[in-house]
Design an enzyme around this catalytic site. Structure first.
Site, PDB file in Angstrom:
ATOM      1  N   HIS A 137       0.853  -1.187   0.000  1.00 52.64           N
ATOM      2  CA  HIS A 137       0.000   0.000   0.000  1.00 52.64           C
ATOM      3  C   HIS A 137       0.890   1.238   0.000  1.00 52.64           C
ATOM      4  O   HIS A 137       1.813   1.347   0.806  1.00 52.64           O
ATOM      5  CB  HIS A 137      -0.914   0.003   1.222  1.00 52.64           C
ATOM      6  CG  HIS A 137      -2.023  -0.997   1.112  1.00 52.64           C
ATOM      7  ND1 HIS A 137      -1.843  -2.247   0.577  1.00 52.64           N
ATOM      8  CD2 HIS A 137      -3.326  -0.938   1.472  1.00 52.64           C
ATOM      9  CE1 HIS A 137      -2.996  -2.906   0.606  1.00 52.64           C
ATOM     10  NE2 HIS A 137      -3.904  -2.138   1.151  1.00 52.64           N
ATOM     11  N   LYS A 571     -13.617   5.351   6.301  1.00 54.16           N
ATOM     12  CA  LYS A 571     -13.988   6.239   5.194  1.00 54.16           C
ATOM     13  C   LYS A 571     -15.497   6.219   4.964  1.00 54.16           C
ATOM     14  O   LYS A 571     -16.116   7.234   4.636  1.00 54.16           O
ATOM     15  CB  LYS A 571     -13.257   5.795   3.930  1.00 54.16           C
ATOM     16  CG  LYS A 571     -13.590   6.572   2.667  1.00 54.16           C
ATOM     17  CD  LYS A 571     -12.646   6.177   1.551  1.00 54.16           C
ATOM     18  CE  LYS A 571     -13.116   6.725   0.221  1.00 54.16           C
ATOM     19  NZ  LYS A 571     -14.159   5.890  -0.402  1.00 54.16           N
TER      20      LYS A 571
END
Length: 913
Positions: A137, A571
């Protein structure tokens, strides 16, 4: 005086760093940086030291100033790590190792005093399985060459701690420190090109070669020593419970650059890394084991076995002719010879002689050497010299890591639709229909399609099925444990998971075993959004009724793994709802597993920042629901977290032991601790606050102008120019908020000092609860803060995040939004929620101001924030100029300092995404 001595002032090292604080060590390193900068670019020295703003500098000079400020933060971090290591050593010397938090010694000392029996320790040891999973990532902004120089500085600082040096030797070490800092300043900080997956694989392997290969076996030895100390006269078997996983080269989710060819190359590179390490260690072992029959007892079985193995080789003459009176050396040379043939085969060359077909063969030979040494009355040589290598092979096998494959349901469903068209009439029904589910069930009973029938498939579908075929091939050719699992992201239903089993069946991974038909590759659903976390218990209950899923879990030791996503749930729902839903999902899934007689093990998809699950390791694990770990723990380690934990040996050893001891302690204590007993009043309060917080957060991200505000008031789009990862910032290239990955979402909000991802909605959630419950509600929240580990963890991390927010700087970023009405509406909403969150957090905790309860962090930020704030202000102007400049050459000149400002702020804050 020579010209060189005029240019380079003499470096005088402090007498010793052993008793110096992190601040004093930081000051020393910064002084060296200042001396380097003065020699090379004196015009940026005032900016570096905060004496002047950078408005009078050219773009090139500003870029160099920002690079120097980024290096300053790197040096401060090095000093802090070195000090933390010294502090741990001081505690161990003064109070004893069993008083050092985060160690096996401390956990087992407490267990023995609490009357935990040796049998219970054995039971928990048997179940212990811990696997950090390194991912690619894109959250590491530093290049490997920068990491290497940082490590050299760390090692030199450690050397300077010693009191044994003369002044001449100390000054020589200090000169080396300055040289490394100079090299940092003269090395490019930015990735000039976007890294390939192969670059990311090499980045991950860097940490294994630097620290992990050596330290993982030491971890097992540390556990053994603690067991012997606190449970004398008892015997324990410490298995290789701590292993490493990886997603690098296997994570296909939205990354078009991870293909089957890339995965195959990744597996080969990983195998070569472990085999190369073993070769190096065998060479060293052979040099040491020079035992002669004239001086040592050599068991006859060693001579006999060596002769038998040599006779099996085509040409053993070279081994026979060397070290004829040193049989252990000859045995090591035999191992070395076979390792070389294995390396040839792994590189795709034809081996000239016998090679290892799997890691178990090498493990058996090393264990045989141990047994012979013990029989020859050299048990300490066996334990000190051979056992660490044998354990390394048990941990890393012939693959270094267990590579996970990850794909999302959009891709697997597309492949299944192709399979439908090849076996049925007409177009496939909706994936939530009974017809689709019935078809999946039927497909699990049918043989795989032939190669000719697959020719009708799209290239994407063939690639997806060939991914599973690659697993079958490499499990047999490289190592049976080369792969970890298949992680299915965007899991929304049981049918999604069944679809992955159908594709595995098509590739030949579903086989008949003694416990029924099972899948040789574990299929792991990933629940990411708030609604998916809420649905997860029902989905898993349904799945565990399916014979293939149940028998597959049995083949894995009556174990079904489930992955939970911290990033996307945050999120999707904000910080408080995300944490609460993750907690509930684990508690409920654990109960489902108990009901079904299958243990549910959790794979925690955490990131580095608090809004992506990053929190102090011990506290985060201690706050998990009772019985939800039971010794089984997988967790992703990403970007700057990997370099922080594993770049330096002392830190790496401590971080590995901290993780392992925290998991073991939770397994021992969680189901008997008052702090983890579910309390209805606490859960009701959490639920009320979570619902209110989710409502506030959902309204905020649902504002139709938020995406436009976010893109303008942050370096969201510019972050992608940093070239810090191979995968795109968006899964499918769309421009919507839903499609934006969690990492750039967090990264950009951190850069513009809004940091909403780690606190927005919390204030509203607490206020609604307090408005409804009044003084009794406040009293309840204060009791929760004292007695609920989860609530304390959430509020503490919110408070720490609020310390990073700067409304005046956030307002400067908001000025980049051209639409005045949009700017005013969004920013005023953020500002109001920020003030509300501050006030209610203080009201609940009883502190007078934010940060009072975290003096160490407050002091750390006091040193860093003035510089970060200046870089933020400079970044706002760079963004304004970059976006308003049409000339390409001029834009390129601005881009370098702009990107360096992003990297600098990330280094200063200590996290990106």
């Amino acid at each position: 005086m020579t010209e060189a001595s005029q240019e380079i002032p003499p470096v005088v090292a402090p007498s010793a760093f052993a008793t110096r604080s992190a601040k004093e060590a930081s000051a020393y390193l910064i002084d060296q940086l200042v001396s380097v900068v003065k020699r090379h670019m004196p015009q940026i020295d005032p900016v570096l030291r905060g004496f002047a703003a950078g408005s009078n500098l050219t773009d090139y000079e500003m870029g160099r100033a920002l690079q120097a400020q980024g290096i300053l933060f790197q040096l401060v971090s090095i000093a802090e790590q070195a000090y933390a290591m010294r502090r741990r050593r001081f505690i161990e010397r003064e109070r004893g190792h069993d008083q050092l938090l985060g160690t096996f010694d401390q956990v087992l000392s407490a267990a023995a005093k609490a009357g935990v029996s040796a049998d219970e320790i054995r039971a928990q040891l048997h179940a212990l399985r811990i696997r950090p999973v390194i991912t690619a990532h894109p959250t590491e902004a530093k290049r490997v060459s920068i990491l290497e120089k940082n490590r050299r500085i760390y090692l030199l600082m450690r050397d300077l701690e010693s009191t044994r040096w003369t002044d001449r030797e100390r000054n020589a070490l200090a000169a080396q420190v300055r040289d490394q800092i100079e090299l940092l300043f003269l090395t490019g900080d930015l990735h000039l090109e976007k890294p390939t997956v192969e670059h990311e694989v090499a980045w991950g392997q860097h940490f294994f070669s630097e620290t992990i290969f050596d330290l993982a076996p030491d971890l097992l030895a540390a556990f053994e020593r603690a067991l012997e100390k606190h449970y004398p006269n008892e015997t324990f078997e410490v298995s290789p419970f701590f292993q490493f996983g990886s997603w690098i080269g296997g994570d296909r989710d939205g990354n078009p650059f991870v293909t089957n060819a890339v995965t195959r190359k990744t597996m080969s590179d990983n195998a070569l890394a472990s085999l190369g390490y073993y070769r190096q260690r065998i060479v060293e072992l052979g040099r040491m084991l020079s035992l002669s029959p004239r001086a040592a007892h050599i068991p006859q079985k060693l001579r006999d076995d060596l002769e038998r193995r040599l006779n099996a080789l085509k040409d053993a003459s070279s081994i026979r002719s060397r070290n004829q009176m040193e049989p252990y050396r000859q045995f090591c040379n035999l191992i070395l010879y076979k390792l070389d043939q294995t390396l040839r085969a792994t590189r795709g060359e034809a081996p000239a002689d016998l090679r290892y077909s799997n890691a178990d063969e090498l493990i058996a030979e090393l264990r045989f050497i141990e047994e012979c040494l013990i029989e020859g009355r050299s048990a300490t040589l066996a334990s000190d010299l051979v056992r660490p290598l044998r354990r390394a092979v048990e941990i890393f096998r012939f693959s270094t890591v267990r590579l996970d494959l990850r794909e999302n349901t959009t891709r697997t469903t597309a492949a299944l639709c192709d399979l439908w068209r090849a076996t049925q009439e007409g177009e496939p029904p909706g994936v939530e229909t009974p017809e689709w589910r019935a078809w999946l069930d039927a497909q699990l009973q049918t043989p795989p399609l032939s190669a000719d029938e697959r020719e009708k498939f799209s290239s994407d579908t063939r690639e997806t099925i060939e991914t599973f075929e690659l697993v079958a091939e490499l499990q047999s050719r490289l190592d049976r444990e080369a792969f970890g699992s298949f992680v299915l992201s965007m899991t929304h239903s049981a049918a999604d998971v069944l679809g992955a089993y159908v594709l595995a069946k098509e590739a030949g991974l579903v086989r008949q075993g003694s416990k029924g038909v099972y899948c040789t590759l574990p299929i792991v659903p990933l629940f990411e959004t708030i609604s998916d976390l809420q649905d997860a218990p029902a989905i898993m209950r349904e799945l565990l009724q399916i014979p293939l899923v149940r028998s597959s879990a049995k083949s894995q030791g009556d174990l079904q793994e489930v992955m939970i996503g911290y990033s996307d749930s945050n999120k999707d729902g904000g910080f408080l709802p995300s944490n609460w839903e993750l907690y509930k999902a684990q508690a409920r899934l654990t109960a489902v597993g108990i009901e079904e007689g299958v243990a549910i093990a959790f794979f925690h998809g955490r990131g580095g920042s608090v809004s992506r699950g990053g929190a102090p390791t011990g506290q985060a694990i201690a706050a998990q629901p009772a019985g939800s770990i039971r010794g089984r723990f997988r967790v992703t380690e990403q970007g700057e977290v990997v370099s922080f934990k594993y770049a330096n040996r002392g830190t790496a050893a401590y971080q590995m032991e901290l993780l392992a001891s925290s998991v073991f302690m939770h397994a021992l204590k969680s189901e008997r601790e008052d702090a983890l007993i579910p309390r209805a009043e606490f859960e009701e309060a959490f639920e009320e606050m979570s619902v209110a917080a989710l409502d506030a957060y959902t309204k905020f991200i649902g504002d139709p102008g938020l995406v436009a505000y976010f893109q303008a008031a942050s370096p969201l789009e510019e972050i992608s120019m940093l070239n810090i990862g191979s995968r795109p910032a968006r899964r499918f290239g769309a421009r919507s908020l839903a499609d934006l990955r969690a990492i750039p979402w967090v990264f950009a909000w951190a850069q513009n000092r809004h940091a909403i991802t780690s606190w927005y909605g919390v204030g509203s959630g607490l206020k609604v609860f307090l408005d409804a419950r009044g003084d009794k509600g406040l009293e309840l929240l204060r009791r929760m803060y004292d007695q609920s580990r989860l609530f304390k963890l959430v509020l503490d991390e919110v408070e720490k995040a609020l310390m990073m927010v700067d409304i005046s700087i956030a307002r400067a970023y908001a000025s980049l939004v051209a639409d005045e009405e949009l700017r005013a509406r969004i920013f005023s909403t953020i500002e109001a929620e920020y003030e509300l969150t501050r006030s209610v957090v203080l009201r609940v905790t009883g502190a007078e101001q934010i940060g009072d309860r975290f003096p160490a962090l407050r002091a750390r930020l006091a040193d860093r924030l003035p510089t970060i704030n200046e870089v933020n202000r400079e970044q706002v102007e760079l963004l304004r100029r970059f976006r308003n400049t049409e000339d390409e050459a001029a834009r390129e000149a601005i881009k370098v300092p702009l990107l360096l400002s992003i990297s600098c702020i990330a280094a200063g804050l200590g996290a990106t995404g």
